[in-house]
Design a protein around this motif. Structure first.
Motif, PDB file in Angstrom:
ATOM      1  N   TYR A  32      27.038  59.114  32.940  1.00 52.47           N
ATOM      2  CA  TYR A  32      27.832  58.362  33.906  1.00 52.47           C
ATOM      3  C   TYR A  32      28.709  57.320  33.226  1.00 52.47           C
ATOM      4  O   TYR A  32      28.258  56.570  32.353  1.00 52.47           O
ATOM      5  N   TYR A  33      29.973  57.260  33.648  1.00 53.47           N
ATOM      6  CA  TYR A  33      30.794  56.099  33.344  1.00 53.47           C
ATOM      7  C   TYR A  33      30.247  54.951  34.187  1.00 53.47           C
ATOM      8  O   TYR A  33      29.857  55.141  35.340  1.00 53.47           O
ATOM      9  N   MET A  34      30.238  53.772  33.603  1.00 52.70           N
ATOM     10  CA  MET A  34      29.616  52.630  34.272  1.00 52.70           C
ATOM     11  C   MET A  34      30.581  51.457  34.350  1.00 52.70           C
ATOM     12  O   MET A  34      31.526  51.347  33.541  1.00 52.70           O
ATOM     13  N   THR A  50      34.559  47.950  32.594  1.00 49.74           N
ATOM     14  CA  THR A  50      34.095  49.330  32.612  1.00 49.74           C
ATOM     15  C   THR A  50      33.765  49.774  31.187  1.00 49.74           C
ATOM     16  O   THR A  50      34.256  49.185  30.217  1.00 49.74           O
ATOM     17  N   ILE A  51      32.940  50.827  31.110  1.00 53.75           N
ATOM     18  CA  ILE A  51      32.510  51.303  29.793  1.00 53.75           C
ATOM     19  C   ILE A  51      32.353  52.813  29.832  1.00 53.75           C
ATOM     20  O   ILE A  51      31.912  53.384  30.829  1.00 53.75           O
ATOM     21  N   SER A  52      32.746  53.450  28.737  1.00 52.22           N
ATOM     22  CA  SER A  52      32.686  54.913  28.654  1.00 52.22           C
ATOM     23  C   SER A  52      31.255  55.388  28.411  1.00 52.22           C
ATOM     24  O   SER A  52      30.336  54.592  28.267  1.00 52.22           O
ATOM     25  N   LEU A  53      31.093  56.698  28.363  1.00 44.25           N
ATOM     26  CA  LEU A  53      29.771  57.302  28.311  1.00 44.25           C
ATOM     27  C   LEU A  53      28.915  56.807  27.138  1.00 44.25           C
ATOM     28  O   LEU A  53      27.730  56.542  27.293  1.00 44.25           O
ATOM     29  N   THR A  54      29.546  56.691  25.981  1.00 44.96           N
ATOM     30  CA  THR A  54      28.798  56.268  24.790  1.00 44.96           C
ATOM     31  C   THR A  54      29.000  54.798  24.456  1.00 44.96           C
ATOM     32  O   THR A  54      28.435  54.302  23.484  1.00 44.96           O
ATOM     33  N   GLY A  55      29.854  54.133  25.228  1.00 45.04           N
ATOM     34  CA  GLY A  55      30.121  52.723  24.973  1.00 45.04           C
ATOM     35  C   GLY A  55      31.269  52.480  24.017  1.00 45.04           C
ATOM     36  O   GLY A  55      31.585  51.339  23.704  1.00 45.04           O
ATOM     37  N   GLY A  56      31.925  53.541  23.576  1.00 47.56           N
ATOM     38  CA  GLY A  56      32.988  53.387  22.594  1.00 47.56           C
ATOM     39  C   GLY A  56      34.268  52.801  23.149  1.00 47.56           C
ATOM     40  O   GLY A  56      35.082  52.251  22.404  1.00 47.56           O
ATOM     41  N   THR A  57      34.449  52.914  24.459  1.00 50.81           N
ATOM     42  CA  THR A  57      35.661  52.395  25.098  1.00 50.81           C
ATOM     43  C   THR A  57      35.271  51.469  26.233  1.00 50.81           C
ATOM     44  O   THR A  57      34.468  51.828  27.090  1.00 50.81           O
ATOM     45  N   VAL A  64      38.443  37.777  32.602  1.00 52.31           N
ATOM     46  CA  VAL A  64      37.163  37.651  31.893  1.00 52.31           C
ATOM     47  C   VAL A  64      37.253  38.022  30.422  1.00 52.31           C
ATOM     48  O   VAL A  64      36.274  37.898  29.686  1.00 52.31           O
ATOM     49  N   LYS A  65      38.420  38.475  29.978  1.00 53.28           N
ATOM     50  CA  LYS A  65      38.578  38.879  28.578  1.00 53.28           C
ATOM     51  C   LYS A  65      38.235  37.729  27.646  1.00 53.28           C
ATOM     52  O   LYS A  65      38.662  36.595  27.868  1.00 53.28           O
ATOM     53  N   GLY A  66      37.454  38.052  26.621  1.00 56.32           N
ATOM     54  CA  GLY A  66      37.051  37.037  25.660  1.00 56.32           C
ATOM     55  C   GLY A  66      35.824  36.249  26.062  1.00 56.32           C
ATOM     56  O   GLY A  66      35.269  35.498  25.252  1.00 56.32           O
ATOM     57  N   ARG A  67      35.390  36.397  27.318  1.00 57.88           N
ATOM     58  CA  ARG A  67      34.213  35.669  27.801  1.00 57.88           C
ATOM     59  C   ARG A  67      33.066  36.607  28.169  1.00 57.88           C
ATOM     60  O   ARG A  67      31.904  36.256  27.996  1.00 57.88           O
ATOM     61  N   PHE A  68      33.396  37.777  28.706  1.00 55.84           N
ATOM     62  CA  PHE A  68      32.389  38.733  29.148  1.00 55.84           C
ATOM     63  C   PHE A  68      32.357  39.928  28.204  1.00 55.84           C
ATOM     64  O   PHE A  68      33.394  40.323  27.666  1.00 55.84           O
ATOM     65  N   THR A  69      31.180  40.499  28.040  1.00 54.62           N
ATOM     66  CA  THR A  69      31.022  41.699  27.227  1.00 54.62           C
ATOM     67  C   THR A  69      30.150  42.699  27.971  1.00 54.62           C
ATOM     68  O   THR A  69      29.009  42.395  28.325  1.00 54.62           O
ATOM     69  N   ILE A  70      30.697  43.894  28.181  1.00 54.22           N
ATOM     70  CA  ILE A  70      29.929  44.969  28.805  1.00 54.22           C
ATOM     71  C   ILE A  70      29.342  45.843  27.705  1.00 54.22           C
ATOM     72  O   ILE A  70      29.990  46.097  26.675  1.00 54.22           O
ATOM     73  N   SER A  71      28.117  46.286  27.903  1.00 49.02           N
ATOM     74  CA  SER A  71      27.479  47.163  26.928  1.00 49.02           C
ATOM     75  C   SER A  71      26.469  48.042  27.658  1.00 49.02           C
ATOM     76  O   SER A  71      26.135  47.789  28.824  1.00 49.02           O
ATOM     77  N   ARG A  72      26.002  49.038  26.975  1.00 51.48           N
ATOM     78  CA  ARG A  72      25.017  49.937  27.573  1.00 51.48           C
ATOM     79  C   ARG A  72      24.022  50.382  26.523  1.00 51.48           C
ATOM     80  O   ARG A  72      24.363  50.497  25.337  1.00 51.48           O
ATOM     81  N   SER A 101      30.359  61.782  34.991  1.00 46.23           N
ATOM     82  CA  SER A 101      31.446  62.008  34.040  1.00 46.23           C
ATOM     83  C   SER A 101      32.482  62.997  34.558  1.00 46.23           C
ATOM     84  O   SER A 101      33.687  62.833  34.348  1.00 46.23           O
ATOM     85  N   GLY A 102      32.027  64.025  35.286  1.00 49.37           N
ATOM     86  CA  GLY A 102      32.960  65.030  35.789  1.00 49.37           C
ATOM     87  C   GLY A 102      33.881  64.519  36.877  1.00 49.37           C
ATOM     88  O   GLY A 102      34.918  65.139  37.159  1.00 49.37           O
ATOM     89  N   ALA A 103      33.525  63.393  37.484  1.00 46.94           N
ATOM     90  CA  ALA A 103      34.323  62.834  38.564  1.00 46.94           C
ATOM     91  C   ALA A 103      35.178  61.655  38.117  1.00 46.94           C
ATOM     92  O   ALA A 103      35.912  61.072  38.909  1.00 46.94           O
ATOM     93  N   TRP A 104      35.076  61.295  36.864  1.00 43.42           N
ATOM     94  CA  TRP A 104      35.820  60.142  36.346  1.00 43.42           C
ATOM     95  C   TRP A 104      37.310  60.471  36.251  1.00 43.42           C
ATOM     96  O   TRP A 104      37.710  61.483  35.702  1.00 43.42           O
ATOM     97  N   ARG A 105      38.121  59.597  36.837  1.00 41.70           N
ATOM     98  CA  ARG A 105      39.573  59.801  36.849  1.00 41.70           C
ATOM     99  C   ARG A 105      40.294  58.687  36.104  1.00 41.70           C
ATOM    100  O   ARG A 105      41.511  58.532  36.248  1.00 41.70           O
ATOM    101  N   GLY A 106      39.544  57.885  35.367  1.00 45.68           N
ATOM    102  CA  GLY A 106      40.174  56.837  34.589  1.00 45.68           C
ATOM    103  C   GLY A 106      40.574  55.616  35.378  1.00 45.68           C
ATOM    104  O   GLY A 106      41.259  54.737  34.859  1.00 45.68           O
TER     105      GLY A 106
END
Length: 124
Positions: A32-34, A50-57, A64-72, A101-106
């Motif tokens: 799942y994209y999260m 938002t974060i990609s399947l493996t966390g790479g993107t 919130v840029k520079g203050r918040f960090t999303i991770s999985r 993942s199959g329903a993710w449209r970016g």
């Protein structure tokens, strides 16, 4: 049936930090994209990160840029949001969201599985 449960919200003063967690029941999070969203009283829900399947993107709202960090951690089936330098305008209900993942449209509008939310309150 996938179910998302958030935790970690609370009340802090300006400049404080909180770490939100979202555990995924009934599914394998790696499929799942999260994302994290928030909604303040009287305002529309907005995408925070938002974060990609493996966390790479990852992507963040400008506010919130520079203050918040999303991770999985896919081994723990858990999504995180580290929030630093909190401001009163960050006060909102924060929601964890997922889309297969199959329903993710970016787009943030792709998300179709939601948690119940956890409240974050920041006082000045």
């Amino acid at each position: 049936q996938v179910r998302l449960v958030e935790s970690g919200g609370g009340s802090v003063q300006t400049g404080g930090s909180l770490r939100l967690s979202c555990f995924c029941f009934g599914g394998t999070i790696s499929r799942y994209y999260m994302g994290w969203f928030r909604q303040a009283p009287g305002k529309e829900r907005e995408a925070v990160a938002t974060i990609s399947l493996t966390g790479g993107t990852t992507s963040y709202a400008d506010s919130v840029k520079g203050r918040f960090t999303i991770s999985r951690d896919n081994t723990q089936n858990t999504l995180f949001l580290q929030m630093n330098s909190l401001k009163p305008e960050d006060t909102a209900m924060y929601y964890c969201a997922a889309v297969y993942s199959g329903a993710w449209r970016g787009l943030a509008t792709s998300f179709n599985i939601w948690g119940q939310g956890t409240q974050v309150s920041v006082s000045s």
